[in-house]
Design an enzyme around this catalytic site. Structure first.
Site, PDB file in Angstrom:
ATOM      1  N   HIS A  60      53.280  38.432  44.149  1.00  0.00           N
ATOM      2  CA  HIS A  60      52.005  37.702  44.251  1.00  0.00           C
ATOM      3  C   HIS A  60      52.248  36.236  44.610  1.00  0.00           C
ATOM      4  CE1 HIS A  60      50.867  40.933  41.177  1.00  0.00           C
ATOM      5  NE2 HIS A  60      50.476  41.328  42.362  1.00  0.00           N
ATOM      6  N   ASP A  99      44.001  34.885  44.176  1.00  0.00           N
ATOM      7  CA  ASP A  99      44.544  36.154  44.677  1.00  0.00           C
ATOM      8  C   ASP A  99      43.861  37.329  43.972  1.00  0.00           C
ATOM      9  OD1 ASP A  99      45.828  36.552  42.248  1.00  0.00           O
ATOM     10  OD2 ASP A  99      47.862  36.293  43.022  1.00  0.00           O
TER      11      ASP A  99
END
Ligand code: UDP
Length: 471
Positions: free
Chosen positions: A23, A115
């Site tokens: 991520h 995100d």
């Protein structure tokens, strides 16, 4: 007032990353694009758990301002809770710290980008009266599935696995039931509810950035913007800004030095992402398969006790590489001339860009996938979790740049003969299917370069986002 003036001169974009290198890396890379191509100030709010050495290194070399937000100790984060749910709970628990970081920045933020796991923090942008973006570091077909899942939830009763036919996504390829995301497998599990709320959360952003490019997924992107198709659900603009991958850094490492000595496109690189592992039994079959293939290889070895089979959320401190008894007896000696075993972590982008590498046996995380195809390297698709089964299907059936196992590797141990056969197909036989694969992957590589070049589709899309932020 002064801040507003300063924001006009140099907008300040704040990006939120959930834990794990898979991520963090794409968020850092997006931040760098704002910094380098648009002269923005970029700050990353990196939510972290136990930070591994690899993660430290990535944070150190990010060239952006980084504020680490540690996840507080949560009694709810027991090991029985699956990784997906743990990520959601961890991200929820950090919202007050994220809020405080956002409100107390010396330079007022001009935009907030979260995100996939950042849904709960998205409303914080309203307190600052700034635009809020969702960054999906995966591809457009995946984006459509996530956003459409709350609709599927109403349309389909009972378990998806028993639905009997592929899931229809407006304007995109149907998703085969064996390819659906782990978070969709059990509708009574908490992760399913969390997953649906991500789908809903994306629709509440001001725009979505997705890590693909127009020329790679024209049909899916068109559908996402078509008011008669996915546009009915996702009513905000979608910007394809990819492929956003790590730039290779000049470094010397023993892996690269070893690769320097190998013939062109002769080596298969084997790795399962930032935290993925396979079973001991599977490791042995991979070892036998590589040996039987008689091809050169670099294998990032991580035993099940040194990693987790699911996502890069946890890191282990394991550093005693006791592979004796794990790999076949005599394997080291027999393959010394042709193979290199790398414990835990390799400089992957540099490896894939190396001219000696001709194939990648990969878990098909989207980061690894993009790094491979933008280096012109065909793949052996070995999906493990998350959206990797969709990625494997896309790579083999739609893009034609990968071969894959007959049965999913999560269902059954893949045997040595099949592994050897796939390795030979990708590496050795540059005729028939593999030469077609090679041609296709080179075409994709060029189309990616074009999309990112000045005036290309992704470069233009990011400029449009930058314009939106400047206001
Ligand atoms: N990576 C690396 N060296 C390794 C393993 C992974 O540099 O030995 C990097 C890889 O280049 C990619 C990221 O870790 O950028 C993994 O992301 P991906 O989306 O492929 O998979 P995930 O780890 O999220 O499952």
């Amino acid at each position: 007032m002064e801040d507003d003036m300063q924001n006009k001169v140099q907008p300040h974009v704040v990006l939120l990353s959930s834990p794990g290198l898979g991520h963090l890396i794409p968020v850092i890379e997006l931040a760098k694009r704002f910094l380098l191509h648009h002269n923005f100030k970029a700050t990353i709010l990196a939510v972290t758990t136990q930070t591994s050495e690899a993660e430290r290194e990535v944070l150190r070399s990010s060239s952006c301002d980084v504020i680490e937000i540690p996840v507080p100790d949560l009694p709810t984060l027991t090991t029985e809770v699956v990784v997906f749910t743990r990520l959601c709970l961890a991200m929820r628990a950090t919202v007050p710290a994220i809020r405080s970081a956002l409100l107390n920045m010396p330079l007022r933020p001009s935009a907030f980008i979260v995100d996939l796991f950042g849904t709960d923090s998205l409303p914080l942008a309203a307190e600052l009266n700034i635009p809020k973006f969702f960054y999906v570091a995966s591809h457009a077909w995946f984006l459509s599935l996530v956003v459409y899942s709350p609709v599927l939830d109403k349309l389909i009763e009972g378990s998806y696995v028993d639905h009997g036919e592929p899931l229809q996504i407006p304007g995109s390829s149907p998703v085969r039931l064996e390819d659906i995301l782990d978070s969709m497998l059990d509708r009574n599990d908490m992760q399913y509810k969390e997953y649906l709320s991500i789908g809903n959360g994306i629709t509440r952003s001001d725009a979505v950035l997705v890590n693909t490019w127009e020329e790679l997924q024209p049909r899916d992107l068109k559908a996402l913007r078509d008011n008669d198709l996915m546009g009915q659900v996702l009513k905000v603009p979608v910007y394809a800004v990819g492929p956003i991958v790590r730039e290779p850094v000049l470094e010397t490492s023993s892996v690269l030095q070893w690769l320097d000595k190998q013939p062109r496109e002769s080596v298969v690189y084997v790795s399962f992402g930032s935290g993925g592992t396979v079973s001991y039994e599977q490791m042995r079959e991979i070892a036998f398969g590589l040996e039987m293939s008689k091809q050169r290889f670099v294998w990032v070895v991580r035993t099940p006790s040194e990693g987790v089979t699911n996502a890069a959320y946890f890191t282990t401190g394991g550093s005693s590489y006791d592979w004796d008894g794990v790999l076949p007896e005599g394997f080291f000696e027999r393959t010394r001339e042709v193979g290199l075993l790398v414990p835990q972590w390799a400089p992957q982008v540099m490896v894939l860009r190396h001219s000696s590498v001709g194939g990648f046996l990969s878990h098909c995380g989207w980061g690894s996938t993009l790094e491979s195809i933008t280096s012109g390297v065909p793949l052996i698709a070995w999906p493990l979790y998350a959206e990797q089964k969709m990625n494997a299907t896309m790579l083999t059936e739609e893009l034609g740049v990968a071969v894959r196992t007959k049965v999913l590797p999560t269902k059954k141990v893949v045997g040595r003969e099949e592994i050897a056969c796939m390795v030979r197909e990708v590496i050795q036989l540059r005729d028939g299917r593999s030469s077609v694969m090679m041609e296709k992957v080179k075409e994709i590589k060029h189309s990616a370069e074009k999309a990112l070049s000045p005036g290309g589709s992704s470069d233009t899309a990011l400029s449009q986002v930058a314009k939106m932020i400047k206001g």
